[in-house]
Design a protein around this motif. Structure first.
Motif, PDB file in Angstrom:
ATOM      1  N   ARG A  33       0.568  -1.225   0.146  1.00  0.00           N
ATOM      2  CA  ARG A  33       0.028   0.051  -0.213  1.00  0.00           C
ATOM      3  C   ARG A  33       0.734   1.416   0.005  1.00  0.00           C
ATOM      4  N   LEU A  34       0.571   2.221  -0.735  1.00  0.00           N
ATOM      5  CA  LEU A  34       1.310   3.355  -0.798  1.00  0.00           C
ATOM      6  C   LEU A  34       0.732   4.438  -0.006  1.00  0.00           C
ATOM      7  N   ILE A  35       1.502   5.022   0.765  1.00  0.00           N
ATOM      8  CA  ILE A  35       0.799   5.976   2.037  1.00  0.00           C
ATOM      9  C   ILE A  35       1.684   7.220   2.001  1.00  0.00           C
ATOM     10  N   GLY A  36       1.083   8.034   2.727  1.00  0.00           N
ATOM     11  CA  GLY A  36       1.856   9.507   2.805  1.00  0.00           C
ATOM     12  C   GLY A  36       1.915  10.346   1.456  1.00  0.00           C
ATOM     13  N   ARG A  37       1.600  11.690   1.830  1.00  0.00           N
ATOM     14  CA  ARG A  37       1.639  12.722   0.744  1.00  0.00           C
ATOM     15  C   ARG A  37       2.899  13.590   0.823  1.00  0.00           C
ATOM     16  N   ARG A  38       3.354  13.681   2.036  1.00  0.00           N
ATOM     17  CA  ARG A  38       4.685  14.372   2.035  1.00  0.00           C
ATOM     18  C   ARG A  38       5.848  13.400   1.687  1.00  0.00           C
ATOM     19  N   PHE A  39       6.083  12.419   2.377  1.00  0.00           N
ATOM     20  CA  PHE A  39       6.840  11.439   2.247  1.00  0.00           C
ATOM     21  C   PHE A  39       5.864  10.267   1.403  1.00  0.00           C
ATOM     22  N   LEU A  57       5.510   6.528   0.826  1.00  0.00           N
ATOM     23  CA  LEU A  57       6.174   5.350   1.386  1.00  0.00           C
ATOM     24  C   LEU A  57       5.398   4.053   0.858  1.00  0.00           C
ATOM     25  N   ALA A  58       5.856   3.034   0.987  1.00  0.00           N
ATOM     26  CA  ALA A  58       5.288   1.755   0.522  1.00  0.00           C
ATOM     27  C   ALA A  58       5.193   1.099   1.850  1.00  0.00           C
ATOM     28  N   HIS A  59       4.004   0.464   2.267  1.00  0.00           N
ATOM     29  CA  HIS A  59       4.002  -0.432   3.328  1.00  0.00           C
ATOM     30  C   HIS A  59       3.727  -2.018   2.699  1.00  0.00           C
ATOM     31  N   VAL A  60       4.616  -2.562   2.692  1.00  0.00           N
ATOM     32  CA  VAL A  60       4.651  -3.970   2.408  1.00  0.00           C
ATOM     33  C   VAL A  60       4.305  -4.992   3.704  1.00  0.00           C
ATOM     34  N   ARG A  61       3.241  -5.776   3.197  1.00  0.00           N
ATOM     35  CA  ARG A  61       2.660  -6.886   4.332  1.00  0.00           C
ATOM     36  C   ARG A  61       3.373  -8.133   4.125  1.00  0.00           C
ATOM     37  N   MET A  62       3.908  -8.653   5.094  1.00  0.00           N
ATOM     38  CA  MET A  62       4.899  -9.981   5.225  1.00  0.00           C
ATOM     39  C   MET A  62       4.269 -10.634   6.370  1.00  0.00           C
ATOM     40  N   GLY A  63       3.342 -11.564   6.128  1.00  0.00           N
ATOM     41  CA  GLY A  63       2.892 -12.450   7.312  1.00  0.00           C
ATOM     42  C   GLY A  63       2.090 -11.312   8.193  1.00  0.00           C
ATOM     43  N   PRO A  64       2.575 -11.227   9.260  1.00  0.00           N
ATOM     44  CA  PRO A  64       1.849 -10.388  10.390  1.00  0.00           C
ATOM     45  C   PRO A  64       2.349  -9.087  10.403  1.00  0.00           C
ATOM     46  N   GLU A  65       3.729  -8.835   9.519  1.00  0.00           N
ATOM     47  CA  GLU A  65       4.629  -7.707  10.021  1.00  0.00           C
ATOM     48  C   GLU A  65       4.146  -6.906   8.712  1.00  0.00           C
ATOM     49  N   ILE A  66       4.202  -5.401   9.054  1.00  0.00           N
ATOM     50  CA  ILE A  66       4.184  -4.488   7.745  1.00  0.00           C
ATOM     51  C   ILE A  66       5.707  -4.010   7.960  1.00  0.00           C
ATOM     52  N   ILE A  67       6.301  -4.110   6.437  1.00  0.00           N
ATOM     53  CA  ILE A  67       7.583  -3.275   6.509  1.00  0.00           C
ATOM     54  C   ILE A  67       7.579  -2.091   5.691  1.00  0.00           C
ATOM     55  N   GLU A  68       7.992  -1.252   6.184  1.00  0.00           N
ATOM     56  CA  GLU A  68       8.169   0.234   5.744  1.00  0.00           C
ATOM     57  C   GLU A  68       9.148   0.300   4.508  1.00  0.00           C
ATOM     58  N   VAL A  69       8.955   0.451   3.349  1.00  0.00           N
ATOM     59  CA  VAL A  69       9.928   0.466   2.268  1.00  0.00           C
ATOM     60  C   VAL A  69       9.683   2.039   1.882  1.00  0.00           C
ATOM     61  N   ALA A  70      11.119   2.517   1.753  1.00  0.00           N
ATOM     62  CA  ALA A  70      11.244   4.109   1.542  1.00  0.00           C
ATOM     63  C   ALA A  70      12.265   4.091   0.347  1.00  0.00           C
ATOM     64  N   THR A  71      11.831   5.018  -0.514  1.00  0.00           N
ATOM     65  CA  THR A  71      13.027   5.283  -1.736  1.00  0.00           C
ATOM     66  C   THR A  71      13.810   6.195  -0.968  1.00  0.00           C
ATOM     67  N   PHE A  72      15.320   6.055  -1.425  1.00  0.00           N
ATOM     68  CA  PHE A  72      16.402   6.741  -1.109  1.00  0.00           C
ATOM     69  C   PHE A  72      16.091   8.150  -1.104  1.00  0.00           C
ATOM     70  N   ARG A  73      16.305   9.006  -0.161  1.00  0.00           N
ATOM     71  CA  ARG A  73      16.011  10.510  -0.444  1.00  0.00           C
ATOM     72  C   ARG A  73      17.114  11.260   0.073  1.00  0.00           C
ATOM     73  N   ALA A  74      17.314  12.490  -0.672  1.00  0.00           N
ATOM     74  CA  ALA A  74      18.503  13.380  -0.559  1.00  0.00           C
ATOM     75  C   ALA A  74      17.904  14.414   0.532  1.00  0.00           C
ATOM     76  N   LYS A  75      18.920  15.156   0.942  1.00  0.00           N
ATOM     77  CA  LYS A  75      18.771  15.854   2.072  1.00  0.00           C
ATOM     78  C   LYS A  75      19.068  17.380   1.471  1.00  0.00           C
ATOM     79  N   PRO A  76      18.324  18.360   1.939  1.00  0.00           N
ATOM     80  CA  PRO A  76      18.420  19.815   1.325  1.00  0.00           C
ATOM     81  C   PRO A  76      20.162  20.111   1.402  1.00  0.00           C
ATOM     82  N   GLY A  77      20.421  20.805   0.364  1.00  0.00           N
ATOM     83  CA  GLY A  77      21.583  21.232   0.342  1.00  0.00           C
ATOM     84  C   GLY A  77      22.642  20.000  -0.230  1.00  0.00           C
ATOM     85  N   GLU A  78      22.095  18.646  -0.461  1.00  0.00           N
ATOM     86  CA  GLU A  78      23.212  17.744  -0.811  1.00  0.00           C
ATOM     87  C   GLU A  78      22.898  17.518  -2.368  1.00  0.00           C
ATOM     88  N   LEU A  79      22.028  18.325  -3.036  1.00  0.00           N
ATOM     89  CA  LEU A  79      21.626  18.256  -4.292  1.00  0.00           C
ATOM     90  C   LEU A  79      22.712  18.983  -4.966  1.00  0.00           C
TER      91      LEU A  79
END
Ligand code: ATP
Ligand code: MG
Length: 410
Positions: A49-55, A57-79
């Motif tokens: 499931r894709l969640i969040g407007r600001r970030f 994020l993907a929530h992937v369900r594995m059995g009883p667990e939800i794993i948060e899968v986030a795409t690599f992000r850059a920090k301000p000033g690092e671009l």
């Protein structure tokens, strides 16, 4: 992580999961960082499931667990210079340097540097079972040290919640806060006032509904962070230091329950955190002849509405919290049918536990607590006899000064 790899992406375990495993602590949840964008993650996993407007994020369900899968992000000033202009719509900070928006995808290295602490920026890779470390996090793991990535003052300014996280993570692992990260806390604590109240509510629960509740409270107080979030309580404690016993008792009880896997409630916690304020506010009213019930009814709402400006308390918790306070004077009335009615109140148990804390603080007599302990354990026939022979607990009105005042809380 294997599935992401099969689909041609990178996937790393990162954050608290890696940190806690390395420290020998059971992780609470697992976060995965990847170069796949959220929509691509959703194509790899069926139960996603894709969640969040600001970030995003993907929530992937594995059995009883939800794993948060986030795409690599850059920090301000690092671009690169091309991307990081003042009017860059994706990276926005306010005048104080607080990050308002940071939703730009980046490389693995970018992703490491925008994290808060070095020990939170370790990436575990399943393809060769290695840990990728750009920031000296492994050294800090070995030194048992919580250290910010980059300049602490800048990093706290970007996000003042990092000050609370430093305390919480250090205590969770039994680590120390690096001197460079600890030194600015007292001066910067007031920045917490700018953090949305709902976010502070979440952080306060993580700090105090925890097995390390007492240590967290001690450290937050020492660094001025507690006073920044609960200024009314801090002021009231200065005037009535003895009421801190109620807070200590609540935190010790909470920590024990968490360790024993028993349920804990924010309502009880907040009832204790705000009790010094309640006590300070109602005391002069009692001296003027008001009953505890009247004084509470008149002041409880204002205390709550002032506090929620800083740290939110959702109504589903503030209502039972106020009930815990309002039931306190009813423990004094032990004759006839009253005690049975109180026993049947849905908040009886929490209010009774709270009474025990007040007894420990010297606000009510041990005899009162013992009576209620016995009354609960008694069978119905015994209960009637106990109630028939109970002291009336009725307060003589209009008596001011002089005379013996039974209980400060009466
Ligand atoms: P726990 O799960 O035990 O509360 P955690 O470190 O995993 O601790 P999360 O809130 O789950 O905390 O965050 C996951 C990771 O995201 C962190 O380890 C850190 O790398 C990053 N992170 C979280 N909050 C911040 C923040 N305020 N600033 C920068 N990075 C953060
Ligand atoms: Mg986590």
């Amino acid at each position: 992580m294997y599935e992401l790899g099969r689909a041609g992406f990178q996937g790393y375990l990162v954050g608290g999961g890696v940190r806690d495993l390395l420290a020998g602590v059971q992780p609470k949840d697992f976060d995965v960082a990847t170069d796949a964008e959220p929509e691509q993650v959703a194509e790899v996993f069926r139960r996603c499931r894709l969640i969040g407007r600001r970030f995003r994020l993907a929530h992937v369900r594995m059995g009883p667990e939800i794993i948060e899968v986030a795409t690599f992000r850059a920090k301000p000033g690092e671009l690169g210079d091309d991307d990081a202009g003042d009017d860059d719509p994706l990276h926005l900070t306010d005048d104080g340097g607080r990050i308002l928006r940071d939703n730009v995808y980046g490389s693995l290295e970018d992703d490491a540097f925008r994290r808060d602490f070095t020990i939170n920026a370790l990436y575990y890779r399943v393809t060769d079972f290695s840990v990728v470390d750009y920031v000296g996090g492994m050294d800090d793991m070995h030194a048992k040290r919580v250290r910010l990535i980059g300049d602490p003052v800048t990093r706290y300014r970007e996000d003042p919640v990092r000050m609370l996280r430093a305390v919480r993570i250090a205590n969770k692992l039994g680590f120390s806060i690096d001197e460079t990260a600890a030194a600015p806390l007292a001066d910067m604590a007031d920045l917490l006032a700018d953090v949305p109240a709902a976010r502070l509510f979440d952080e306060v629960l993580k700090l105090f509904l925890s097995a390390q509740a007492e240590q967290n409270y001690a450290d937050l107080s020492a660094h001025g962070l507690f006073a920044a979030m609960f200024p009314m309580t801090a002021d009231a404690l200065a005037a009535h230091p003895e009421t801190e016993t109620v807070i200590h008792g609540a935190l010790a009880g909470t920590a024990l329950r968490v360790r024993e896997d028993r349920p804990v409630t924010p309502a009880f916690l907040y009832a204790a955190l705000l009790w010094p304020v309640v006590y300070q506010t109602i005391t002069p009213r009692l001296a003027d002849g008001e009953s505890v019930a009247q004084a509470l009814a008149a002041t409880g709402g204002d205390i709550v509405s002032d506090q929620v400006e800083l740290v939110a308390i959702p109504r589903r918790f503030s209502t039972p919290m106020r009930e815990i306070w309002q039931l306190q004077p009813r423990f004094e009335r032990r004759r006839g049918k009253r005690p049975l009615r109180l026993l049947e109140h849905p908040r009886f148990r929490a209010a009774y536990d709270f009474l025990l804390l007040r007894v420990a603080a010297g606000e009510a007599e041990q005899e009162l607590a013992d009576w209620w302990t016995e009354f609960q354990e008694a069978n119905p026939v015994e209960r009637k006899a106990t109630a028939d022979s109970a002291p009336s607990g009725r307060r003589r009105r209009g008596r001011r000064g002089g005379g013996r005042r039974n209980k400060r809380s009466d």
